[in-house]
Each structure stands twice: as structure tokens, then as C-alpha cells.
Design an enzyme around this catalytic site. Structure first.
Site, PDB file in Angstrom:
ATOM      1  N   ASP A 103      -7.562  14.918   1.820  1.00  0.00           N
ATOM      2  CA  ASP A 103      -8.311  15.759   2.768  1.00  0.00           C
ATOM      3  C   ASP A 103      -7.529  16.987   3.245  1.00  0.00           C
ATOM      4  O   ASP A 103      -8.057  18.112   3.236  1.00  0.00           O
ATOM      5  CB  ASP A 103      -8.828  14.927   3.952  1.00  0.00           C
ATOM      6  CG  ASP A 103      -7.738  14.059   4.587  1.00  0.00           C
ATOM      7  OD1 ASP A 103      -6.595  14.052   4.072  1.00  0.00           O
ATOM      8  OD2 ASP A 103      -8.017  13.409   5.606  1.00  0.00           O
ATOM      9  N   ASP A 127      -7.077   6.167  -0.605  1.00  0.00           N
ATOM     10  CA  ASP A 127      -7.929   5.658   0.487  1.00  0.00           C
ATOM     11  C   ASP A 127      -9.423   5.710   0.160  1.00  0.00           C
ATOM     12  O   ASP A 127     -10.215   5.013   0.784  1.00  0.00           O
ATOM     13  CB  ASP A 127      -7.686   6.476   1.762  1.00  0.00           C
ATOM     14  CG  ASP A 127      -6.321   6.207   2.376  1.00  0.00           C
ATOM     15  OD1 ASP A 127      -5.584   5.376   1.830  1.00  0.00           O
ATOM     16  OD2 ASP A 127      -6.008   6.844   3.400  1.00  0.00           O
ATOM     17  N   ARG A 154      -2.059 -15.813  -4.114  1.00  0.00           N
ATOM     18  CA  ARG A 154      -2.894 -17.031  -4.136  1.00  0.00           C
ATOM     19  C   ARG A 154      -2.118 -18.200  -4.743  1.00  0.00           C
ATOM     20  O   ARG A 154      -2.208 -19.324  -4.265  1.00  0.00           O
ATOM     21  CB  ARG A 154      -4.131 -16.808  -5.016  1.00  0.00           C
ATOM     22  CG  ARG A 154      -5.218 -16.052  -4.352  1.00  0.00           C
ATOM     23  CD  ARG A 154      -6.406 -16.957  -4.036  1.00  0.00           C
ATOM     24  NE  ARG A 154      -7.539 -16.140  -3.714  1.00  0.00           N
ATOM     25  CZ  ARG A 154      -8.282 -16.286  -2.633  1.00  0.00           C
ATOM     26  NH1 ARG A 154      -8.025 -17.251  -1.777  1.00  0.00           N
ATOM     27  NH2 ARG A 154      -9.297 -15.501  -2.411  1.00  0.00           N
ATOM     28  N   GLY A 185     -11.843 -12.051  -4.289  1.00  0.00           N
ATOM     29  CA  GLY A 185     -12.424 -13.247  -3.672  1.00  0.00           C
ATOM     30  C   GLY A 185     -11.746 -13.623  -2.372  1.00  0.00           C
ATOM     31  O   GLY A 185     -11.570 -14.816  -2.062  1.00  0.00           O
ATOM     32  N   ARG A 243       1.527 -16.367   6.473  1.00  0.00           N
ATOM     33  CA  ARG A 243       2.500 -15.382   6.002  1.00  0.00           C
ATOM     34  C   ARG A 243       1.806 -14.034   5.869  1.00  0.00           C
ATOM     35  O   ARG A 243       0.581 -13.973   5.805  1.00  0.00           O
ATOM     36  CB  ARG A 243       3.055 -15.780   4.618  1.00  0.00           C
ATOM     37  CG  ARG A 243       3.859 -17.073   4.611  1.00  0.00           C
ATOM     38  CD  ARG A 243       5.226 -16.863   5.249  1.00  0.00           C
ATOM     39  NE  ARG A 243       6.066 -18.044   5.124  1.00  0.00           N
ATOM     40  CZ  ARG A 243       6.091 -19.074   5.959  1.00  0.00           C
ATOM     41  NH1 ARG A 243       5.259 -19.104   6.999  1.00  0.00           N
ATOM     42  NH2 ARG A 243       6.906 -20.089   5.774  1.00  0.00           N
TER      43      ARG A 243
END
Ligand code: F6P
Length: 320
Positions: A103, A127, A154, A185, A243
Site C-alpha cells: 500500500d 497480507d 500438528r 484445517g 505452546r
């Protein structure tokens, strides 16, 4: 038109190199010379520049960052700095300018147009906060970086019954956090555009823990809350050990994805073609798979690109 200049400005992102290469190749193929300005507008004001050839842009397509380097230039916020920059370009015989950035950089591009330098902007910021383009350069690569990190998290989270609060970039815009949440997910996405209820989040996390789930991912955009603060608020009441992972500037680097390389090629060539057609004061953007030109005045005065509520609804349907 015999000579154009190109610069990358503001925060870097993957795909900037590919866009510079496209600008250079498109310009050279039409018989124009290209001046590469280093370190954004600041480099222009302080005479950091080099003539670009096909050799100078060889081997950069697949590299993240920007070989021209980038900078945020405070002098360009002032009228005097803008006038000096435009005069420099005139003195150098530059008849057209391509500005690749976010921007603030597009505001700089507009100021050059208003001072008589034909200028086209290319939106580049992870962004995805720039209006009048579905995607900015670098967003897709950043998303892929986030997915890689969250997939790794994960694995370790599942091994220890842990929840991870993962902080993405996005000062005013939750696109990265929301799109990443859908793509990996995640259980929650906290973004600046919509309010969140920490008690409800804790309740749902506790329910997941009671059901025997072995991990949870909470994505948060930096503009909505800090991962550390959120972790402090939830850590004692959700069952899972907690965490955090602040992804930070890792998201901005790395080899550009196929999507970003192709987008960079399209944006770069379109910017040169627009200059040759006599266009100025416009930004090249992506709209439903096609390219469109939008006045930089509209782009720079419309505020942050609004979040796509269809993306939020998609997330809600999937349980985010
Ligand atoms: O504008 C993109 C962005 O990545 C923001 O999300 C972030 O807050 C900012 O840049 C940080 O950039 P820097 O540390 O380079 O100032």
C-alpha cells in the site's frame, strides 16, 4: 518509449524477482532499456541503480526476496522528496516506471504519476490487504509456508496433547490467518475483521480435549491479537498443554509457488504493456482470473481490502 525503470518497495515477498524479470524481458523484447533501482524509492533518491539485461535477471525467477532489495522510504511521504524523486527519473531519461510493492509503495507510485512520470503499480504484499485485486503477489507462497509449518506443528502437537497458537502476519487484514485456517484445517481463526470470544474458544477447546482429540490449532492474525497473549489467556483452562509459534518473517521468504510465478509473469508483462499503451497512475490487479487496471487513486484511498465474507462462511461451515 525508450527507457523504463523498475523498483521493489516496502516489505519484500516471494514473486518480486519473478515480476522484475517479467518487466525486464517484456521491455527488452519491445526494444526498451530498463533501469533497475535498488532499495526502492530510497535507492532512487540516493542513486543506487543499474542497467538491467536478460543476464541480470537470469536465475532469479525461483528465488524469494528481491535481488533489487527493498526499503521503506520516509522521504517519499514528503512533497519535497516526491519532487526530487520525479526529477531524478526525468534526469535519468526514464519515460515509464513500474513499482512493485504494497500500500505505501503504491502511494509512492501515485505520487510519481501525479508529478508527470508515467507509472504502473504491481500489488505485492503477503497480507493480501490491497484492494482491487483478488490476490497480491507473495500471498500464495506465504500461505504455502504457513501450511508447511502448521503440518509440522500438528505432528508434534498430536504427540503431546497440545494446542498451538499460531500467529500469522496481517496487520489490518485477516486473509492469511483465515485462508490458512481453511487450508490446514485449524480449529479457530482469530482475525482483526471480526470479534472473538475467548470464553467460547476455551469452552470449545475443553470440549475437544474431553472428546479425546490430541491436538488443536488456533490461527491468529498479528493484527487481531498476539499469540503470546492468547496463550496466556487459555493455557490453564483448556485441558491441552499450550505452546505458541510466531511465524513472522519466515512467511515472506522461500521459492515462489507456481501460482506466484505465473501471477508475477502476468503482472510484469501487463505493466509494461500498459505503459506502452500510454496508461499511467494505474495498478494491475487480478479479478476473477483476468487482469484489470484500476486507478491508483482508488486503490490508495479505499482503505484495506475488505475480508471476503464467503471465505469466513466457508470456514464456519467447516467448523472453524
Ligand atoms: O506488510 C506486510 C508485513 O508483512 C506485515 O504483515 C508485517 O506487520 C510487516 O510487513 C512487517 O514488516 P517489517 O518487519 O519488514 O517492517
Amino acid at each position: 518509449m525508450n527507457k523504463i525503470a523498475v523498483l521493489t518497495s516496502g516489505g519484500d515477498c516471494s514473486g518480486m524477482n519473478a515480476a522484475v524479470r517479467a518487466v525486464v524481458r517484456a521491455a527488452l523484447s519491445r526494444g526498451m532499456g530498463v533501469l533497475g533501482i535498488q532499495k526502492g524509492f530510497s535507492g532512487l533518491l540516493h542513486d543506487h541503480m543499474e542497467e538491467l539485461t536478460t543476464r541480470s535477471v537470469s536465475g532469479i525467477l525461483q528465488r524469494g526476496g528481491t535481488f533489487l532489495q527493498s526499503a521503506r522510504c520516509k522521504e517519499l511521504y514528503e512533497e519535497a522528496g516526491q519532487a526530487r524523486a520525479a526529477q531524478k527519473l526525468r534526469d535519468l531519461g526514464v519515460e515509464g516506471l513500474v513499482v512493485i510493492g504494497g500500500d505505501g509503495s503504491l502511494k509512492g507510485a501515485r505520487s510519481m504519476h501525479l508529478r508527470g512520470i508515467p507509472t504502473i503499480g504491481i500489488p505485492a504484499s503477503i497480507d493480501n490487504d490491497i484492494p482491487f485485486t483478488d490476490m497480491s503477489l507473495g500471498v500464495d507462497t506465504a500461505l504455502n509456508n504457513i501450511l508447511y509449518a502448521v503440518d509440522c506443528l500438528r505432528d508434534t502437537a498430536s504427540s503431546h496433547d497440545r494446542a498451538f497458537v499460531v500467529e500469522t502476519m496481517g496487520r489490518n487484514c485477516g486473509y492469511l490467518a483465515m485462508a490458512a485456517a481453511v487450508a490446514c484445517g485449524a480449529e479457530f481463526a482469530i482475525i482483526p475483521e471480526t470479534p472473538y470470544d475467548i470464553d467460547k474458544i476455551c469452552r470449545l477447546l475443553r470440549a475437544r480435549y474431553s472428546e479425546g482429540r490430541d491436538n488443536s490449532i488456533i490461527m491468529v492474525a498479528e493484527g487481531a491479537a498476539l499469540a503470546q497473549d492468547l496463550a496466556e489467556q487459555i493455557k490453564d483452562c483448556i485441558g491441552f498443554e499450550t505452546r505458541i509459534m510466531v511465524l513472522g518473517h519466515y512467511q515472506r521468504g522461500g521459492a515462489p509457488s507456481a501460482f506466484d510465478r505465473i501471477l508475477a509473469a502476468r503482472f510484469g508483462v501487463a505493466a509494461v504493456e500498459a505503459l506502452l499503451e500510454g496508461q499511467s497512475g494505474k495498478m494491475v490487479g487480478l479479478s476473477c482470473s483476468s487482469l484489470q487496471l484500476t486507478d491508483l487513486e482508488k486503490v490508495t484511498t479505499s482503505g484495506t481490502r475488505p475480508i471476503d465474507f464467503k471465505l469466513i462462511r466457508l470456514g464456519e461451515t467447516l467448523g472453524i
